[in-house]
Design a protein around this motif. Structure first.
Motif, PDB file in Angstrom:
ATOM      1  N   UNK A  43      17.154   9.278   9.645  1.00 42.44           N
ATOM      2  CA  UNK A  43      16.741  10.615   9.206  1.00 42.44           C
ATOM      3  C   UNK A  43      16.068  10.578   7.839  1.00 42.44           C
ATOM      4  N   UNK A  44      16.284   9.530   7.086  1.00 45.96           N
ATOM      5  CA  UNK A  44      15.606   9.366   5.803  1.00 45.96           C
ATOM      6  C   UNK A  44      14.105   9.351   5.933  1.00 45.96           C
ATOM      7  N   UNK A  45      13.620   8.986   7.109  1.00 44.77           N
ATOM      8  CA  UNK A  45      12.169   8.975   7.343  1.00 44.77           C
ATOM      9  C   UNK A  45      11.582  10.387   7.363  1.00 44.77           C
ATOM     10  N   UNK A  46      12.433  11.393   7.480  1.00 42.98           N
ATOM     11  CA  UNK A  46      11.943  12.778   7.393  1.00 42.98           C
ATOM     12  C   UNK A  46      11.512  13.107   5.969  1.00 42.98           C
ATOM     13  N   UNK A  55      16.954   4.035   2.735  1.00 42.57           N
ATOM     14  CA  UNK A  55      18.216   4.518   3.320  1.00 42.57           C
ATOM     15  C   UNK A  55      18.579   3.703   4.559  1.00 42.57           C
ATOM     16  N   UNK A  56      17.608   3.458   5.427  1.00 45.88           N
ATOM     17  CA  UNK A  56      17.853   2.660   6.636  1.00 45.88           C
ATOM     18  C   UNK A  56      18.378   1.279   6.257  1.00 45.88           C
ATOM     19  N   UNK A  57      17.723   0.627   5.307  1.00 39.69           N
ATOM     20  CA  UNK A  57      18.121  -0.722   4.903  1.00 39.69           C
ATOM     21  C   UNK A  57      19.513  -0.740   4.279  1.00 39.69           C
ATOM     22  N   UNK A  58      19.842   0.295   3.544  1.00 35.98           N
ATOM     23  CA  UNK A  58      21.172   0.390   2.943  1.00 35.98           C
ATOM     24  C   UNK A  58      22.257   0.345   4.020  1.00 35.98           C
ATOM     25  N   UNK A  59      22.006   1.003   5.140  1.00 33.94           N
ATOM     26  CA  UNK A  59      22.980   1.066   6.228  1.00 33.94           C
ATOM     27  C   UNK A  59      22.820  -0.054   7.250  1.00 33.94           C
ATOM     28  N   UNK A  60      21.827  -0.924   7.044  1.00 35.41           N
ATOM     29  CA  UNK A  60      21.585  -2.003   8.003  1.00 35.41           C
ATOM     30  C   UNK A  60      21.581  -3.382   7.345  1.00 35.41           C
ATOM     31  N   UNK A 103      10.210  -2.090   6.029  1.00 38.21           N
ATOM     32  CA  UNK A 103       9.309  -2.049   4.878  1.00 38.21           C
ATOM     33  C   UNK A 103       8.850  -0.612   4.697  1.00 38.21           C
ATOM     34  N   UNK A 104       8.523  -0.207   3.462  1.00 34.92           N
ATOM     35  CA  UNK A 104       8.117   1.183   3.218  1.00 34.92           C
ATOM     36  C   UNK A 104       6.797   1.571   3.874  1.00 34.92           C
ATOM     37  N   UNK A 105       6.096   0.609   4.449  1.00 34.54           N
ATOM     38  CA  UNK A 105       4.813   0.921   5.083  1.00 34.54           C
ATOM     39  C   UNK A 105       4.971   1.672   6.401  1.00 34.54           C
ATOM     40  N   UNK A 106       6.162   1.670   6.985  1.00 32.59           N
ATOM     41  CA  UNK A 106       6.383   2.400   8.230  1.00 32.59           C
ATOM     42  C   UNK A 106       7.587   1.877   8.983  1.00 32.59           C
TER      43      UNK A 106
END
Length: 115
Positions: A43-46, A55-60, A103-106
């Motif tokens: 959901x951080x991608x919103x 956020x995704x990387x923090x949880x993965x 990566x922050x690119x997508x």
């Protein structure tokens, strides 16, 4: 070759955590209910690609999940240990099927795809 080894590593982490989960005789209902919970971090991608990746990387990352496992062991707390094992299993499962750190690119850009 490196990508293949990381897929195997994820599979082995998944097998280890499943074995430990079974050894401690935790609830399989809880396991299946929480298995995909770390994906809520998408959901951080919103917000933005950069925030989403962070956020995704923090949880993965294994470090966070293993820290929870260690807290469960250190404080002799079965629910914390179970959650940590489920979380670690989720990450292993993701790595096994090819989902890596973003990566922050997508969202589709991850460390396993760049190997």
């Amino acid at each position: 070759m490196n990508r293949f080894l990381l897929h195997i590593e994820g599979f082995m982490v998944l097998l280890l955590t499943l074995s430990l989960y079974a050894f401690f005789e935790f609830s399989w209902l809880l396991f299946f209910v929480l298995l995909l919970a770390p994906d809520i971090s998408m959901l951080g991608y919103l917000i933005s690609n950069k925030a989403g990746a962070w956020i995704y990387n923090l949880f993965h990352t294994y470090s966070m999940a293993i820290a929870v496992v260690l807290c469960g062991l250190l404080f002799v707390n079965a629910i914390v240990l179970a959650i940590g094992l489920i979380w670690t299993a989720h990450i292993g499962m993701d790595r096994m099927i090819g989902y890596g750190l973003k990566y922050p690119s997508g969202f589709n850009e991850n460390h396993l795809n760049r190997l």
